[in-house]
Scaffold this motif. Structure first.
Motif, PDB file in Angstrom:
ATOM      1  N   ALA A  75      -5.450   4.349  -6.401  1.00 52.65           N
ATOM      2  CA  ALA A  75      -6.321   5.163  -7.245  1.00 52.65           C
ATOM      3  C   ALA A  75      -7.032   6.233  -6.424  1.00 52.65           C
ATOM      4  O   ALA A  75      -7.180   7.389  -6.869  1.00 52.65           O
ATOM      5  CB  ALA A  75      -7.339   4.269  -7.961  1.00 52.65           C
ATOM      6  N   TYR A  76      -7.460   5.867  -5.207  1.00 48.96           N
ATOM      7  CA  TYR A  76      -8.107   6.849  -4.318  1.00 48.96           C
ATOM      8  C   TYR A  76      -7.137   7.964  -3.942  1.00 48.96           C
ATOM      9  O   TYR A  76      -7.480   9.156  -4.009  1.00 48.96           O
ATOM     10  CB  TYR A  76      -8.631   6.154  -3.067  1.00 48.96           C
ATOM     11  CG  TYR A  76      -9.107   7.082  -1.985  1.00 48.96           C
ATOM     12  CD1 TYR A  76     -10.193   7.922  -2.173  1.00 48.96           C
ATOM     13  CD2 TYR A  76      -8.447   7.124  -0.754  1.00 48.96           C
ATOM     14  CE1 TYR A  76     -10.625   8.784  -1.171  1.00 48.96           C
ATOM     15  CE2 TYR A  76      -8.870   7.974   0.246  1.00 48.96           C
ATOM     16  CZ  TYR A  76      -9.961   8.804   0.028  1.00 48.96           C
ATOM     17  OH  TYR A  76     -10.370   9.651   1.032  1.00 48.96           O
ATOM     18  N   THR A  97      -6.827  10.439  -6.656  1.00 49.98           N
ATOM     19  CA  THR A  97      -7.881  11.460  -6.744  1.00 49.98           C
ATOM     20  C   THR A  97      -7.629  12.589  -5.751  1.00 49.98           C
ATOM     21  O   THR A  97      -7.922  13.758  -6.047  1.00 49.98           O
ATOM     22  CB  THR A  97      -9.269  10.851  -6.480  1.00 49.98           C
ATOM     23  OG1 THR A  97      -9.377  10.414  -5.112  1.00 49.98           O
ATOM     24  CG2 THR A  97      -9.557   9.696  -7.413  1.00 49.98           C
ATOM     25  N   ASP A 100     -12.290  -2.741   4.443  1.00 44.80           N
ATOM     26  CA  ASP A 100     -13.408  -3.283   3.678  1.00 44.80           C
ATOM     27  C   ASP A 100     -12.939  -4.116   2.486  1.00 44.80           C
ATOM     28  O   ASP A 100     -13.768  -4.574   1.685  1.00 44.80           O
ATOM     29  CB  ASP A 100     -14.313  -2.146   3.184  1.00 44.80           C
ATOM     30  CG  ASP A 100     -15.120  -1.516   4.315  1.00 44.80           C
ATOM     31  OD1 ASP A 100     -15.209  -2.126   5.397  1.00 44.80           O
ATOM     32  OD2 ASP A 100     -15.665  -0.416   4.117  1.00 44.80           O
ATOM     33  N   HIS A 106       0.832  -1.202   0.000  1.00 45.93           N
ATOM     34  CA  HIS A 106       0.000   0.000   0.000  1.00 45.93           C
ATOM     35  C   HIS A 106       0.869   1.255   0.000  1.00 45.93           C
ATOM     36  O   HIS A 106       0.558   2.230  -0.672  1.00 45.93           O
ATOM     37  CB  HIS A 106      -0.941  -0.012   1.210  1.00 45.93           C
ATOM     38  CG  HIS A 106      -2.001  -1.065   1.137  1.00 45.93           C
ATOM     39  ND1 HIS A 106      -1.804  -2.336   1.596  1.00 45.93           N
ATOM     40  CD2 HIS A 106      -3.258  -1.045   0.638  1.00 45.93           C
ATOM     41  CE1 HIS A 106      -2.900  -3.057   1.406  1.00 45.93           C
ATOM     42  NE2 HIS A 106      -3.794  -2.288   0.826  1.00 45.93           N
ATOM     43  N   ARG A 118     -11.423   1.909   3.692  1.00 54.84           N
ATOM     44  CA  ARG A 118     -11.403   1.175   2.429  1.00 54.84           C
ATOM     45  C   ARG A 118     -10.550  -0.085   2.533  1.00 54.84           C
ATOM     46  O   ARG A 118     -10.927  -1.142   2.020  1.00 54.84           O
ATOM     47  CB  ARG A 118     -10.885   2.095   1.318  1.00 54.84           C
ATOM     48  CG  ARG A 118     -11.878   3.174   0.899  1.00 54.84           C
ATOM     49  CD  ARG A 118     -11.209   4.287   0.081  1.00 54.84           C
ATOM     50  NE  ARG A 118     -12.181   5.175  -0.528  1.00 54.84           N
ATOM     51  CZ  ARG A 118     -12.793   6.164   0.132  1.00 54.84           C
ATOM     52  NH1 ARG A 118     -12.529   6.351   1.425  1.00 54.84           N
ATOM     53  NH2 ARG A 118     -13.660   6.947  -0.490  1.00 54.84           N
ATOM     54  N   ALA A 175      -3.972  -1.375  -5.468  1.00 49.87           N
ATOM     55  CA  ALA A 175      -4.336  -0.648  -6.690  1.00 49.87           C
ATOM     56  C   ALA A 175      -5.527   0.272  -6.449  1.00 49.87           C
ATOM     57  O   ALA A 175      -5.523   1.436  -6.881  1.00 49.87           O
ATOM     58  CB  ALA A 175      -4.643  -1.632  -7.814  1.00 49.87           C
ATOM     59  N   GLU A 176      -6.539  -0.239  -5.737  1.00 53.47           N
ATOM     60  CA  GLU A 176      -7.725   0.571  -5.465  1.00 53.47           C
ATOM     61  C   GLU A 176      -7.399   1.743  -4.550  1.00 53.47           C
ATOM     62  O   GLU A 176      -7.839   2.881  -4.781  1.00 53.47           O
ATOM     63  CB  GLU A 176      -8.813  -0.302  -4.845  1.00 53.47           C
ATOM     64  CG  GLU A 176     -10.135   0.412  -4.633  1.00 53.47           C
ATOM     65  CD  GLU A 176     -11.201  -0.491  -4.080  1.00 53.47           C
ATOM     66  OE1 GLU A 176     -12.231   0.024  -3.588  1.00 53.47           O
ATOM     67  OE2 GLU A 176     -11.018  -1.733  -4.115  1.00 53.47           O
ATOM     68  N   LEU A 177      -6.606   1.489  -3.521  1.00 50.48           N
ATOM     69  CA  LEU A 177      -6.246   2.575  -2.611  1.00 50.48           C
ATOM     70  C   LEU A 177      -5.317   3.573  -3.292  1.00 50.48           C
ATOM     71  O   LEU A 177      -5.400   4.778  -3.051  1.00 50.48           O
ATOM     72  CB  LEU A 177      -5.594   2.015  -1.350  1.00 50.48           C
ATOM     73  CG  LEU A 177      -6.542   1.296  -0.382  1.00 50.48           C
ATOM     74  CD1 LEU A 177      -5.791   0.847   0.851  1.00 50.48           C
ATOM     75  CD2 LEU A 177      -7.702   2.195   0.008  1.00 50.48           C
ATOM     76  N   ALA A 203     -10.231  -3.255   0.163  1.00 52.10           N
ATOM     77  CA  ALA A 203      -9.541  -2.601  -0.948  1.00 52.10           C
ATOM     78  C   ALA A 203      -8.068  -3.000  -0.970  1.00 52.10           C
ATOM     79  O   ALA A 203      -7.407  -3.037   0.078  1.00 52.10           O
ATOM     80  CB  ALA A 203      -9.666  -1.089  -0.841  1.00 52.10           C
ATOM     81  N   GLY A 204      -7.566  -3.283  -2.153  1.00 49.35           N
ATOM     82  CA  GLY A 204      -6.166  -3.635  -2.317  1.00 49.35           C
ATOM     83  C   GLY A 204      -5.322  -2.431  -2.671  1.00 49.35           C
ATOM     84  O   GLY A 204      -5.823  -1.309  -2.786  1.00 49.35           O
TER      85      GLY A 204
END
Length: 244
Positions: free
Chosen positions: A226-227, A230, A217, A19, A214, A222-224, A219-220
């Protein structure tokens, strides 16, 4: 350029260092790593849950420092005085590749010893300021802090909130008038819109609970990542505005 500092609890998952790498790839300037402690009194429900998860997984100071990724992005440890004030703590952080330290329950009047140890180890001890802190004390916090000053936007614990506290702008302005260090605003910043609002009045933002919610819940990296991307984009949109 404004600073973006996301947070992760060290040891919260087997791949927690991934992460950190994802945050760096998304444009994080620093990453705050929470060192699990059994009584995280300043943390709200989400980060308390993350800390409990890490402890159940067997995370200790030794295991987190050993698994911390090196040379990717500057790492800032956050923990409590019970751990931080033990002899040799700052030297251990430096050996593990950390560059900064946040100790939220360490009073200004009692930080001299840890501050000296941190300086000797090459660790920046960043102090915290709250909305109710008087101006004279803000000036002293700014004088004694290193690296940046952490502006706590609310009188409360960490956690996601629907709006940025109205006290945030006033605190950031009062601090920026009393220190040349960057002022990073944290506690409750949960959305890109809130991050942009905070960055308009401060020198950067700290995002913790929204990330950890996240992660908890499912989230891996890549998803974090991406967050965080943003948030980076939102903060960058404020460059050139007043307060930077």
């Amino acid at each position: 350029m404004k600073t973006v500092m996301p947070y992760v609890t060290g040891g919260v998952s087997a791949g927690w260092a991934d992460h950190v790498r994802a945050f760096a790839d998304a444009g994080a300037d620093l990453v705050e790593v929470g060192l699990p402690f059994s009584e995280p009194t300043l943390d709200g429900a989400t980060i308390q849950e993350a800390t409990a998860t890490a402890l159940r997984r067997g995370a200790t100071l030794d295991t987190v420092l050993a698994s911390a990724p090196r040379g990717i992005v500057p790492l800032v440890a956050s923990t409590y005085a019970n751990l931080a004030c033990r002899p040799g703590f700052c030297a251990r952080l430096a050996d593990a590749g950390f560059t900064g330290l946040i100790v939220p329950d360490l009073p200004l009047e009692e930080c001299a010893g840890l501050s000296a140890e941190a300086e000797a180890a090459g660790i920046d001890l960043a102090l915290l300021a709250a909305p109710v802190t008087p101006d004279a004390r803000l000036a002293e916090i700014g004088r004694r802090s290193r690296g940046f000053v952490y502006a706590v936007s609310v009188m409360g614990t960490t956690g996601e909130r629907d709006t940025l506290s109205p006290a945030a702008a006033d605190l950031a302005a009062r601090l920026k008038a009393r220190t040349e260090l960057p002022v990073l605003l944290g506690f409750g910043i949960s959305t890109p819109e809130q991050a942009a609002e905070a960055a308009r009045v401060a020198d950067g933002v700290v995002i913790g609970a929204a990330i950890m919610r996240r992660l908890l819940d499912g989230a891996g990296p890549a998803e974090l990542g991406a967050y965080v991307g943003t948030l980076r984009k939102a903060v960058d949109s404020t460059d050139g505005t007043d307060g930077g």
